[in-house]
Design a protein around this motif. Sequence first.
Motif, mmCIF file in Angstrom:
data_model
loop_
_atom_site.group_PDB
_atom_site.id
_atom_site.type_symbol
_atom_site.label_atom_id
_atom_site.label_comp_id
_atom_site.label_asym_id
_atom_site.label_seq_id
_atom_site.Cartn_x
_atom_site.Cartn_y
_atom_site.Cartn_z
ATOM 1 N N VAL A 1 0.835 -1.206 0.000
ATOM 2 C CA VAL A 1 0.000 0.000 0.000
ATOM 3 C C VAL A 1 0.867 1.251 0.000
ATOM 4 C CG1 VAL A 1 -1.679 1.348 1.319
ATOM 5 C CG2 VAL A 1 -1.982 -1.127 1.069
ATOM 6 N N ASP A 2 1.935 1.265 0.811
ATOM 7 C CA ASP A 2 2.765 2.470 0.870
ATOM 8 C C ASP A 2 3.451 2.730 -0.471
ATOM 9 O OD1 ASP A 2 4.472 0.234 1.194
ATOM 10 O OD2 ASP A 2 6.007 1.484 2.164
ATOM 11 N N TYR A 3 3.838 1.654 -1.188
ATOM 12 C CA TYR A 3 4.439 1.811 -2.519
ATOM 13 C C TYR A 3 3.418 2.408 -3.489
ATOM 14 C CZ TYR A 3 6.520 0.604 -7.030
ATOM 15 O OH TYR A 3 7.018 0.667 -8.311
ATOM 16 N N LEU A 4 2.201 1.941 -3.437
ATOM 17 C CA LEU A 4 1.147 2.450 -4.321
ATOM 18 C C LEU A 4 0.841 3.917 -4.024
ATOM 19 C CD1 LEU A 4 -1.066 -0.739 -4.122
ATOM 20 C CD2 LEU A 4 -0.031 0.167 -6.219
ATOM 21 N N LEU A 5 0.869 4.292 -2.769
ATOM 22 C CA LEU A 5 0.637 5.695 -2.414
ATOM 23 C C LEU A 5 1.800 6.563 -2.886
ATOM 24 C CD1 LEU A 5 -0.848 5.229 1.179
ATOM 25 C CD2 LEU A 5 -2.062 6.037 -0.863
ATOM 26 N N ARG A 6 3.027 6.078 -2.703
ATOM 27 C CA ARG A 6 4.184 6.848 -3.176
ATOM 28 C C ARG A 6 4.203 6.967 -4.693
ATOM 29 N NH1 ARG A 6 8.542 4.098 -2.434
ATOM 30 N NH2 ARG A 6 7.788 2.320 -1.208
ATOM 31 N N SER A 7 3.603 5.990 -5.373
ATOM 32 C CA SER A 7 3.514 6.019 -6.837
ATOM 33 C C SER A 7 2.313 6.831 -7.314
ATOM 34 C CB SER A 7 3.399 4.589 -7.383
ATOM 35 O OG SER A 7 4.525 3.826 -7.041
ATOM 36 N N ASP A 8 1.597 7.455 -6.377
ATOM 37 C CA ASP A 8 0.411 8.240 -6.710
ATOM 38 C C ASP A 8 -0.622 7.374 -7.444
ATOM 39 O OD1 ASP A 8 -1.151 10.534 -6.664
ATOM 40 O OD2 ASP A 8 -0.369 11.289 -8.567
ATOM 41 N N LEU A 9 -0.695 6.098 -7.050
ATOM 42 C CA LEU A 9 -1.658 5.130 -7.596
ATOM 43 C C LEU A 9 -1.361 4.770 -9.051
ATOM 44 C CD1 LEU A 9 -5.007 6.626 -6.200
ATOM 45 C CD2 LEU A 9 -3.407 5.051 -5.056
ATOM 46 N N ARG A 10 -0.211 5.191 -9.563
ATOM 47 C CA ARG A 10 0.138 4.998 -10.972
ATOM 48 C C ARG A 10 1.465 4.241 -11.071
ATOM 49 N NH1 ARG A 10 -2.480 9.685 -10.004
ATOM 50 N NH2 ARG A 10 -3.953 10.495 -11.584
ATOM 51 N N VAL A 11 1.399 2.992 -11.537
ATOM 52 C CA VAL A 11 2.582 2.135 -11.615
ATOM 53 C C VAL A 11 2.816 1.760 -13.074
ATOM 54 C CG1 VAL A 11 3.644 -0.034 -10.882
ATOM 55 C CG2 VAL A 11 2.127 1.215 -9.311
ATOM 56 N N ILE A 12 3.996 2.123 -13.602
ATOM 57 C CA ILE A 12 4.294 1.768 -14.992
ATOM 58 C C ILE A 12 4.753 0.307 -15.061
ATOM 59 C CG2 ILE A 12 4.912 4.152 -15.512
ATOM 60 C CD1 ILE A 12 7.828 3.286 -15.644
ATOM 61 N N GLY A 13 4.763 -0.248 -16.271
ATOM 62 C CA GLY A 13 5.013 -1.663 -16.443
ATOM 63 C C GLY A 13 6.329 -2.154 -15.885
ATOM 64 N N SER A 14 7.432 -1.466 -16.195
ATOM 65 C CA SER A 14 8.747 -1.943 -15.751
ATOM 66 C C SER A 14 8.878 -1.878 -14.235
ATOM 67 C CB SER A 14 9.866 -1.132 -16.412
ATOM 68 O OG SER A 14 9.855 0.210 -15.974
ATOM 69 N N ASN A 15 8.209 -0.905 -13.607
ATOM 70 C CA ASN A 15 8.257 -0.804 -12.149
ATOM 71 C C ASN A 15 7.469 -1.942 -11.492
ATOM 72 O OD1 ASN A 15 9.650 1.487 -12.739
ATOM 73 N ND2 ASN A 15 8.370 2.875 -11.561
ATOM 74 N N PHE A 16 6.356 -2.320 -12.115
ATOM 75 C CA PHE A 16 5.604 -3.460 -11.590
ATOM 76 C C PHE A 16 6.450 -4.731 -11.676
ATOM 77 C CE2 PHE A 16 3.044 -7.221 -12.365
ATOM 78 C CZ PHE A 16 2.202 -7.223 -11.256
ATOM 79 N N SER A 17 7.105 -4.942 -12.837
ATOM 80 C CA SER A 17 7.943 -6.130 -13.014
ATOM 81 C C SER A 17 9.055 -6.189 -11.966
ATOM 82 C CB SER A 17 8.554 -6.140 -14.415
ATOM 83 O OG SER A 17 7.548 -6.205 -15.407
ATOM 84 N N LYS A 18 9.555 -5.048 -11.582
ATOM 85 C CA LYS A 18 10.627 -4.964 -10.586
ATOM 86 C C LYS A 18 10.089 -5.215 -9.176
ATOM 87 C CE LYS A 18 14.553 -3.174 -8.715
ATOM 88 N NZ LYS A 18 15.942 -3.485 -9.050
ATOM 89 N N GLU A 19 8.945 -4.633 -8.867
ATOM 90 C CA GLU A 19 8.449 -4.573 -7.493
ATOM 91 C C GLU A 19 7.747 -5.852 -7.040
ATOM 92 O OE1 GLU A 19 8.043 -2.762 -3.800
ATOM 93 O OE2 GLU A 19 9.113 -2.011 -5.566
#
Length: 562
Positions: A359-377
Amino acid sequence: MVVARHRRPISLALITATALLTVSTFSALAQEKPDEKVVVSGPAAAMPHPSSPPDSITEGTVSVGGQTIAFRAVAGTITVGGTDPQDATLGFDGKPLPDLGIKLPEKAEDAPPTARMFYAAYFKKDAAADHRPVTFIYNGGPGSPTMWLHMGTFGPKRIVVPDVQHQEGAPYSIVNNEDSLLDVSDVVFIDAPGTGLSRTFGKNKSEAFYGVDGDGHAFERFIRRFLSKYDRWNSPKYLFGESYGTPRSAVLAADLRTVDLNGIILLSQILSFDNSVDGPNANPGVDQAYALALPTYAATAWYHHKLPTQAPALKPFLAEVEKFALGDYMTALLQGSELPEAQRQAIAEKLHGYTGLPVDYLLRSDLRVIGSNFSKELKLDEGITTGRLDSRFQGPDLDPMSEGSSYDPQSDAITSAWNTAINEYLHKDLKYATQSTYLLSARAGGEFSWNMTHNPPGQRGGGGGSAAGTVETGANVMPDLAYRMKLNPKMKVMLAGGYYDLATPYFEGIYEMHHLPMPKALQSNISYHYYEAGHMIYVREDILKQFHADVAAFIKSTEGGK
């Protein structure tokens, strides 16, 4: 499929980065990095281009569904011009027609641009050619050869690799393809200009062929020349494009206005690059890419068992996520900074339930996660990166300090096998190109810079529609497909893809189809087929079998203009 790194969205005129099939140096498929220009200088650039090599004609058999099919294979090239008037002066070998008295400049580099396009065509023997369907097949990139589809889908031979694993290395298994499409259609695999064994020549060749419209025109001229060379004008005709091959198909279908198509097969579709999740953060204010990728994030987290509560079955789970994506999630994104904090927290918790991301990662991402960041996280706690072209694949994280993934595990797992297969098959079976380098990327062959400027139908000169002139629409060819479907209301479209494709997320393709600017009644001409696989659905043998059955049924139902 081809090579790639991360593809960021195009803000109206230019592709800042795409990736064909992967995220490594020579990979596999979604869109390349067209903004990079490689320039060849010195003696190599001044060498006159060689004459077209002779066609190689061989014969063989393939067993499909217990039926032995005898075929004739032609491996060769057809040369097309950079403009329609110039193309009309050329023979199939690329030389000016002798009766026109045209003299070429003394220096090859001063000649008008031409593209010598390689193809491998398979014709069923003893079949009535004028009524036998013919399917034109190509990969994408932009900048990818068609070895992926040639050696992975419907040719007489295919490469076998373990699913979701990196094979140890050669020798690879190249086998009779029991799922070849030759049971219902002749097939023609085409390398785009500058890829595979296709080459470009002459002055301003990059400008002529490396762009949305130039590429579409090249394929249009190729198909018209092929139909004449082999007397196939009266055959039922189909286009089959994968990845960037799907926007090519839309442009090509519109360009082929006087050639009615029976059908178009679109695999792993992207028609509007604003929908790409490879980098929508570079295009602030356009948020739908995040919503359209969410079901693929959810499918990936489900597959890797990273959800806080594991859903019992994939498809009902995805139906729930799709509803949330276009509902509460999209509504929240559209509010921007005006989104109330309590609602922001609630959306982050809901996203956590669907993606497994903290949840804290999603909030820091402003609810917007790009593809490569999702693959990493997703599997960061395990030091693992998940795939882009097929998010079922995984591999060691290359750079613990990077924000996003540094490579695509699927691309590196399969590219060597496909590269081996196409060279082995061309040399041993088709008896062709034993002295030539098969280019895995157009960038390897010289100057390559992709022009994403696009003139929509009605603006390309001639044929109804809006006022004449050049209109820049960016990389969105949805109007092209809709235009062709309106002009030919009998033409059918088959959309296919994989739930685990992060390069061109499956929900993106569905969304685009339902937003085509055309009468609602024409929506019934579109069929949807999705599979538990990635961008290259055919890597899974069981899904290739189902895909063959679906495509064969599509062709049988449309070859008579039904």
